[in-house]
Design a protein around this motif. Structure first.
Motif, PDB file in Angstrom:
ATOM      1  N   LEU A   1      12.244  -3.240   2.658  1.00 37.00           N
ATOM      2  CA  LEU A   1      11.898  -2.106   1.807  1.00 37.00           C
ATOM      3  C   LEU A   1      12.896  -0.974   1.953  1.00 37.00           C
ATOM      4  CD1 LEU A   1       8.042  -1.926   2.470  1.00 37.00           C
ATOM      5  CD2 LEU A   1       9.225  -3.078   0.584  1.00 37.00           C
ATOM      6  N   GLY A   2      13.245  -0.379   0.792  1.00 38.00           N
ATOM      7  CA  GLY A   2      14.039   0.833   0.758  1.00 38.00           C
ATOM      8  C   GLY A   2      13.143   2.024   0.495  1.00 38.00           C
ATOM      9  N   VAL A   3      13.710   3.107  -0.075  1.00 34.84           N
ATOM     10  CA  VAL A   3      12.917   4.291  -0.376  1.00 34.84           C
ATOM     11  C   VAL A   3      11.974   4.053  -1.550  1.00 34.84           C
ATOM     12  CG1 VAL A   3      13.040   6.693  -1.122  1.00 34.84           C
ATOM     13  CG2 VAL A   3      14.653   5.843   0.586  1.00 34.84           C
ATOM     14  N   LYS A   4      12.516   3.455  -2.624  1.00 34.81           N
ATOM     15  CA  LYS A   4      11.702   3.226  -3.823  1.00 34.81           C
ATOM     16  C   LYS A   4      11.796   1.796  -4.331  1.00 34.81           C
ATOM     17  CE  LYS A   4      11.910   7.998  -5.525  1.00 34.81           C
ATOM     18  NZ  LYS A   4      12.257   8.881  -6.674  1.00 34.81           N
ATOM     19  N   HIS A   5      12.330   0.905  -3.542  1.00 39.20           N
ATOM     20  CA  HIS A   5      12.459  -0.479  -3.995  1.00 39.20           C
ATOM     21  C   HIS A   5      12.255  -1.420  -2.815  1.00 39.20           C
ATOM     22  CE1 HIS A   5      16.390  -0.446  -2.078  1.00 39.20           C
ATOM     23  NE2 HIS A   5      16.532  -1.742  -2.372  1.00 39.20           N
TER      24      HIS A   5
ATOM     25  N   TRP B   1       0.861  -1.184   0.000  1.00 37.94           N
ATOM     26  CA  TRP B   1       0.000   0.000   0.000  1.00 37.94           C
ATOM     27  C   TRP B   1       0.896   1.231   0.000  1.00 37.94           C
ATOM     28  CZ3 TRP B   1       0.606  -3.465   3.879  1.00 37.94           C
ATOM     29  CH2 TRP B   1       1.167  -3.013   5.086  1.00 37.94           C
ATOM     30  N   GLN B   2       0.373   2.338  -0.458  1.00 34.86           N
ATOM     31  CA  GLN B   2       1.154   3.559  -0.620  1.00 34.86           C
ATOM     32  C   GLN B   2       0.551   4.682   0.208  1.00 34.86           C
ATOM     33  OE1 GLN B   2       1.584   4.461  -4.771  1.00 34.86           O
ATOM     34  NE2 GLN B   2       2.303   2.400  -5.310  1.00 34.86           N
ATOM     35  N   ALA B   3       1.388   5.657   0.534  1.00 38.59           N
ATOM     36  CA  ALA B   3       0.944   6.786   1.343  1.00 38.59           C
ATOM     37  C   ALA B   3       0.529   7.944   0.441  1.00 38.59           C
ATOM     38  CB  ALA B   3       2.062   7.216   2.288  1.00 38.59           C
ATOM     39  N   GLY B   4       0.173   9.051   1.056  1.00 38.99           N
ATOM     40  CA  GLY B   4      -0.204  10.230   0.295  1.00 38.99           C
ATOM     41  C   GLY B   4      -1.633  10.142  -0.201  1.00 38.99           C
ATOM     42  N   SER B   5      -1.822  10.467  -1.479  1.00 37.96           N
ATOM     43  CA  SER B   5      -3.172  10.496  -2.062  1.00 37.96           C
ATOM     44  C   SER B   5      -3.638   9.122  -2.532  1.00 37.96           C
ATOM     45  CB  SER B   5      -3.204  11.470  -3.245  1.00 37.96           C
ATOM     46  OG  SER B   5      -2.261  11.072  -4.236  1.00 37.96           O
ATOM     47  N   PHE B   6      -2.768   8.109  -2.412  1.00 41.78           N
ATOM     48  CA  PHE B   6      -3.137   6.770  -2.857  1.00 41.78           C
ATOM     49  C   PHE B   6      -3.997   6.079  -1.796  1.00 41.78           C
ATOM     50  CE2 PHE B   6       0.798   7.847  -4.991  1.00 41.78           C
ATOM     51  CZ  PHE B   6       0.532   7.483  -6.297  1.00 41.78           C
TER      52      PHE B   6
ATOM     53  N   GLU C   1      -3.032  -4.048  -1.053  1.00 41.06           N
ATOM     54  CA  GLU C   1      -3.358  -4.736  -2.299  1.00 41.06           C
ATOM     55  C   GLU C   1      -2.280  -5.753  -2.626  1.00 41.06           C
ATOM     56  OE1 GLU C   1      -3.726  -1.722  -5.219  1.00 41.06           O
ATOM     57  OE2 GLU C   1      -5.570  -0.860  -4.387  1.00 41.06           O
ATOM     58  N   ARG C   2      -2.636  -6.758  -3.365  1.00 41.14           N
ATOM     59  CA  ARG C   2      -1.667  -7.774  -3.787  1.00 41.14           C
ATOM     60  C   ARG C   2      -0.595  -7.148  -4.666  1.00 41.14           C
ATOM     61  NH1 ARG C   2      -3.488 -13.133  -3.726  1.00 41.14           N
ATOM     62  NH2 ARG C   2      -1.447 -13.608  -4.618  1.00 41.14           N
ATOM     63  N   LEU C   3       0.649  -7.597  -4.482  1.00 38.11           N
ATOM     64  CA  LEU C   3       1.751  -7.095  -5.291  1.00 38.11           C
ATOM     65  C   LEU C   3       1.545  -7.497  -6.751  1.00 38.11           C
ATOM     66  CD1 LEU C   3       4.553  -5.716  -5.387  1.00 38.11           C
ATOM     67  CD2 LEU C   3       5.563  -7.971  -4.965  1.00 38.11           C
ATOM     68  N   PRO C   4       1.504  -6.521  -7.651  1.00 40.85           N
ATOM     69  CA  PRO C   4       1.250  -6.851  -9.063  1.00 40.85           C
ATOM     70  C   PRO C   4       2.334  -7.749  -9.642  1.00 40.85           C
ATOM     71  CG  PRO C   4       0.970  -4.495  -8.662  1.00 40.85           C
ATOM     72  CD  PRO C   4       1.595  -5.064  -7.432  1.00 40.85           C
ATOM     73  N   GLY C   5       1.914  -8.736 -10.416  1.00 42.72           N
ATOM     74  CA  GLY C   5       2.851  -9.594 -11.119  1.00 42.72           C
ATOM     75  C   GLY C   5       3.489 -10.670 -10.281  1.00 42.72           C
ATOM     76  N   TRP C   6       3.117 -10.760  -9.026  1.00 44.25           N
ATOM     77  CA  TRP C   6       3.737 -11.777  -8.178  1.00 44.25           C
ATOM     78  C   TRP C   6       2.989 -13.089  -8.295  1.00 44.25           C
ATOM     79  CZ3 TRP C   6       8.106 -12.953  -6.284  1.00 44.25           C
ATOM     80  CH2 TRP C   6       8.235 -13.890  -5.253  1.00 44.25           C
ATOM     81  N   GLY C   7       3.772 -14.185  -8.373  1.00 44.25           N
ATOM     82  CA  GLY C   7       3.190 -15.513  -8.521  1.00 44.25           C
ATOM     83  C   GLY C   7       2.724 -16.075  -7.195  1.00 44.25           C
TER      84      GLY C   7
END
Length: 367
Positions: A48-52, A23-28, A33-39
């Motif tokens: 988790l890092g800043v953007k990865h 999930w994301q912060a801010g206006s999102f 939600e399920r991680l897209p593309g994950w099997g």
């Protein structure tokens, strides 16, 4: 019937185990939600890092997702689904860690791998801004003979530095900044250096292991959450002893304070004490007292049996009046006005009364 419900519930729980939600912060929206593309692989750890981010699966594989600027291909820089770190294929990874813009992993044989941003030496590689794929870090103890490779147990990453905990409970550090805990000002540090303060293996109070490893069927649990009740008890007891000591001063200290107070009171005016001795000699019977010793201006009776008879009340009051008049007259003859900071005449009266009381005279006769 109950057994069927239980088995169906366990089956559903096993399907939900190890799923990745983001999930994301801010206006999102903040709904996970399920991680897209994950099997369907079960994830044991996520960092988790800043953007990865980095995922560790139950079979020891590592996947990266998010923004990965250290990757070579444009498709890999911002992939739509997690990417398998091929450099770690064939290795069984037991733990992963991420800094702000770099990542790390530790295999079951104690080898640490680093990749990502390296501008501050946080990936232990010299003169290279990015490390595109997991690269093994060479950590060797130069103090050992022969030279031995250090096995790593756990990693912790910051923005510009990395710390590693060895199986011998030693801290190894590389990167940039005083947070490395090293005695150096030469940065970046690209060769792992050992902290001079090793982490103890066991608790000093209860002798239990501070860091434990539990080998499960499909993963390893590393715990550093040791809590020592014995240590807590000892600490509280020491604090109580310290508090009681602070609130209960020793007899010697009280005696010194009393002595200082008495000496200060007696030494305020030596001339008054001298005149008091003269009056005492006049009003004392010639055969009532033996030899006396004058200590710090105070006349002490050498024997309790030789206490003089009470002086005439009128004579004492007359002397006190003359003493006060003499002090005022002496100031007027010199043309001096009384200074507010000087001790008033009433103090001398009280002082003389105290001196007479010390000599054995009753204060009742002075009223």
């Amino acid at each position: 019937m109950d057994s069927k419900k239980r088995s169906s519930t366990e089956a559903e729980g096993s399907k939900e185990r190890g799923l990745v939600h983001i999930w994301q912060a801010g206006s999102f929206p903040i709904t996970p939600e399920r991680l897209p593309g994950w099997g369907g692989k079960t994830v044991l750890q996520a960092a988790l890092g800043v953007k990865h981010g980095v995922l560790l699966t139950e079979d020891g594989e590592v996947y990266s997702f998010g923004t990965l600027p250290w990757r070579s291909g444009p498709v890999e820089i911002c992939p739509s689904s997690p990417i398998l770190e091929n450099a770690l294929v064939g290795q069984y990874v037991i733990t992963v860690a991420t800094g702000s813009f770099h990542s790390g992993a530790v295999t079951d044989n104690g080898v640490a791998y680093m990749w990502g941003e390296n501008s501050a030496g946080q990936c232990a590689v010299a003169n290279q801004q990015y490390v595109p794929e997991p690269n093994p870090v060479s950590i060797a103890d130069s103090e050992a003979s022969p030279l031995l490779a250090v096995r790593i147990l756990q990693l912790a990453c910051g923005e510009e530095h990395t710390l590693a905990l060895s199986i011998s409970r030693e801290i190894w550090a590389w990167g940039t900044g005083c947070q490395l805990g090293l005695i150096t000002t030469a940065f970046p540090v690209t060769k792992p250096q050992k902290d001079l303060k090793p982490v103890p293996e066991r608790c000093n109070q209860c002798s239990q292991l501070l860091i434990t490893m539990t080998d499960k069927e499909d993963h390893v649990i590393i715990s550093d959450s040791h809590c020592c009740p014995l240590g807590v008890t000892l600490t509280e007891s020491q604090a109580e002893n310290h508090a009681s000591t602070a609130l209960s001063p020793s007899t010697e200290t009280l005696d010194r304070q009393e002595e200082v107070f008495e000496n200060t009171l007696v030494a305020n005016d030596q001339s008054v004490a001298t005149e008091l001795n003269a009056v005492s000699a006049q009003i004392t019977s010639s055969d009532a007292m033996s030899s006396q010793q004058n200590v710090m201006g105070t006349t002490e009776i050498s024997s309790a049996r030789n206490i003089p008879s009470y002086p005439d009340t009128q004579a004492v009051n007359e002397y006190l009046r003359k003493l006060s008049d003499h002090s005022v007259r002496e100031d007027s003859e010199h043309g001096e006005k009384p200074v507010p900071s000087q001790v008033p005449a009433q103090f001398y009266k009280i002082k003389v009364c105290l001196e007479l009381n010390c000599m054995g005279f009753s204060l009742e006769t002075l009223k």
